[in-house]
Design a protein around this motif. Structure first.
Motif, PDB file in Angstrom:
ATOM      1  N   ASP A 188      -5.374  -0.719  -5.549  1.00 56.83           N
ATOM      2  CA  ASP A 188      -6.683  -1.197  -5.097  1.00 56.83           C
ATOM      3  C   ASP A 188      -6.478  -1.982  -3.788  1.00 56.83           C
ATOM      4  O   ASP A 188      -5.874  -3.060  -3.799  1.00 56.83           O
ATOM      5  N   ILE A 189      -6.981  -1.431  -2.699  1.00 54.60           N
ATOM      6  CA  ILE A 189      -6.785  -2.043  -1.375  1.00 54.60           C
ATOM      7  C   ILE A 189      -7.297  -3.482  -1.349  1.00 54.60           C
ATOM      8  O   ILE A 189      -6.619  -4.379  -0.825  1.00 54.60           O
ATOM      9  N   ASN A 190      -8.477  -3.720  -1.908  1.00 53.68           N
ATOM     10  CA  ASN A 190      -9.045  -5.071  -1.891  1.00 53.68           C
ATOM     11  C   ASN A 190      -8.216  -6.053  -2.702  1.00 53.68           C
ATOM     12  O   ASN A 190      -8.000  -7.182  -2.275  1.00 53.68           O
ATOM     13  N   LYS A 191      -7.726  -5.623  -3.859  1.00 52.13           N
ATOM     14  CA  LYS A 191      -6.910  -6.528  -4.698  1.00 52.13           C
ATOM     15  C   LYS A 191      -5.565  -6.815  -4.034  1.00 52.13           C
ATOM     16  O   LYS A 191      -5.061  -7.937  -4.092  1.00 52.13           O
ATOM     17  N   ILE A 192      -4.984  -5.813  -3.384  1.00 46.31           N
ATOM     18  CA  ILE A 192      -3.731  -6.031  -2.655  1.00 46.31           C
ATOM     19  C   ILE A 192      -3.962  -7.014  -1.509  1.00 46.31           C
ATOM     20  O   ILE A 192      -3.208  -7.957  -1.320  1.00 46.31           O
ATOM     21  N   THR A 193      -5.053  -6.800  -0.762  1.00 47.75           N
ATOM     22  CA  THR A 193      -5.368  -7.712   0.346  1.00 47.75           C
ATOM     23  C   THR A 193      -5.605  -9.121  -0.151  1.00 47.75           C
ATOM     24  O   THR A 193      -5.069 -10.085   0.414  1.00 47.75           O
ATOM     25  N   ILE A 250       3.457  -9.305  -8.474  1.00 46.16           N
ATOM     26  CA  ILE A 250       3.743  -8.354  -7.392  1.00 46.16           C
ATOM     27  C   ILE A 250       3.620  -6.928  -7.920  1.00 46.16           C
ATOM     28  O   ILE A 250       2.929  -6.091  -7.329  1.00 46.16           O
ATOM     29  N   ILE A 251       4.281  -6.662  -9.031  1.00 45.01           N
ATOM     30  CA  ILE A 251       4.264  -5.318  -9.610  1.00 45.01           C
ATOM     31  C   ILE A 251       2.848  -4.937 -10.034  1.00 45.01           C
ATOM     32  O   ILE A 251       2.373  -3.839  -9.737  1.00 45.01           O
ATOM     33  N   ARG A 252       2.168  -5.852 -10.725  1.00 47.33           N
ATOM     34  CA  ARG A 252       0.819  -5.557 -11.230  1.00 47.33           C
ATOM     35  C   ARG A 252      -0.132  -5.168 -10.106  1.00 47.33           C
ATOM     36  O   ARG A 252      -0.843  -4.172 -10.196  1.00 47.33           O
ATOM     37  N   VAL A 253      -0.135  -5.923  -9.022  1.00 49.31           N
ATOM     38  CA  VAL A 253      -1.091  -5.654  -7.943  1.00 49.31           C
ATOM     39  C   VAL A 253      -0.772  -4.334  -7.243  1.00 49.31           C
ATOM     40  O   VAL A 253      -1.685  -3.598  -6.864  1.00 49.31           O
ATOM     41  N   LEU A 294       0.829  -1.209   0.000  1.00 49.94           N
ATOM     42  CA  LEU A 294       0.000   0.000   0.000  1.00 49.94           C
ATOM     43  C   LEU A 294       0.863   1.259   0.000  1.00 49.94           C
ATOM     44  O   LEU A 294       0.536   2.239  -0.681  1.00 49.94           O
ATOM     45  N   SER A 295       1.959   1.241   0.741  1.00 49.37           N
ATOM     46  CA  SER A 295       2.861   2.395   0.775  1.00 49.37           C
ATOM     47  C   SER A 295       3.422   2.712  -0.599  1.00 49.37           C
ATOM     48  O   SER A 295       3.471   3.874  -1.007  1.00 49.37           O
TER      49      SER A 295
END
Length: 138
Positions: free
Chosen positions: A127-132, A119-122, A50-51
């Protein structure tokens, strides 16, 4: 605040090491079925993702422009090379009491290299939900 490209790249480089340490620790915990520590490292990984994702680049902030920067950092730091990726994460693993020469560590290094695009794409999606969801999928 949008950053000049050079500054953006420096910031991405600064957080990449921690992101990769956390990614590898999450993957390691999955490989050895250590759910208690996996939760902690998953939280850390999500925070780093997220950072990095919140950073923006002045001028051209497109996914393609930001992806190019990420790929440059990855190449500059030799993260595609198992030996150099291991050197990048080794100190954190040693601090955590993990044998850096073990098979699960070697496996998570190879898995991380293979996961580069994901990793790079996400991160770039912001998008917080997609990262989670991605972190939980590890």
């Amino acid at each position: 605040m949008a950053l000049p490209r050079k500054t953006y790249k420096e910031r991405v480089r600064d957080v990449s090491c921690q992101l990769l340490e956390s990614w590898c620790l999450v993957r390691y915990c999955s490989l050895i079925a250590q759910e208690q520590y996996k939760k902690h490292w998953s939280d850390e990984l999500r925070g780093h993702m997220l950072s990095i994702s919140r950073l923006s680049m002045k001028g051209n902030d497109s996914i393609e422009a930001r992806q190019k920067v990420f790929e440059e950092v990855w190449a500059d730091e030799d993260y595609d090379n198992p030996q150099f990726l291991l050197l990048t994460i080794a100190n954190k693993f040693i601090i955590e009491g993990i044998d850096v020469n073990s098979e699960p560590v070697m496996q998570c290094i190879m898995d991380c290299i293979k996961a580069k695009s994901d990793i790079i794409r996400v991160v770039l999606l912001r998008d917080i939900n997609k990262i989670t969801q991605y972190v939980l999928s590890l």
